[in-house]
Design a protein around this motif. Structure first.
Motif: not given
Lengths: 58, 135
Positions: B42-51
């Motif tokens: 990845d060239s950029s940070r990625k996020y996913v949803s948690g609680l």
């Protein structure tokens, strides 16, 4: 167990109240927003009714 | 530019009790934990949803009369209940969503009083399941 609305803040007074999931019934009772229906169907209470004898025929 | 102006008709219910006429403010926070999902390549940070980690803060006048603010809240402290905040009194719709928090926890019940002023109660409900009722 049945509950009836006792405050307009909850709905029409006297209507049957059916709580949705998550509603704290104890808090509603303690706050006077609902009242618990008193249903008595036991045999003991039925037999407690006064009995009347028929008057003897003459 | 789209805006929403809250003047006098929002609806606030706590434990199904309509306390709108005792409420002066509502702050709704809809939050989800942000979990890092970035990986090699990845060239950029990625996020996913948690609680979900939601909260609702409501400002009320401290009325101790029967079936008013105190009667509604006194037995809820230390327990979970449902809270709904809606922009207007109209039916639920996409433009008048009922922001609903089911099973949200009330940890404290602070009552503020001062000489010559109406008493207030500002409560914060934390957690619970958030849904937006639009129909």
């Amino acid at each position: 167990m049945r509950f009836f609305i006792a405050s307009e803040r909850l709905g029409k007074i006297g209507d049957l109240y059916t709580p949705k999931d998550g509603i704290n019934i104890d808090a509603l009772l303690a706050g006077g927003f609902i009242v618990q229906a008193e249903v008595s169907t036991t045999e003991e209470e039925k037999s407690a009714k006064p009995k009347y004898k028929k008057a003897p025929k003459e | 530019m789209a805006t929403s102006t809250y003047l006098s008709s929002p609806v606030v219910t706590v434990n199904a009790v309509d306390l709108s006429d005792q409420c002066t403010g509502a702050t709704v926070n809809i939050n989800y934990d942000q979990l890092e999902a970035t990986a090699f390549g990845d060239s950029s940070r990625k996020y996913v949803s948690g609680l979900g980690s939601h909260s609702v803060t409501l400002d009320f006048y401290a009325s101790f009369a029967a079936t008013e603010t105190w009667a509604t809240l006194k037995s809820l402290v230390g327990t979970s209940t449902n809270v709904i905040v809606k922009p207007t009194t109209g039916a639920d719709s996409a433009t008048n969503p009922g922001l609903t928090f089911t099973g949200t926890f009330l940890a404290a019940l602070p009552v503020v009083t001062s000489l010559g002023a109406l008493g207030t109660i500002s409560v914060t409900f934390n957690g619970g399941v958030y849904t937006s009722d639009e129909s």
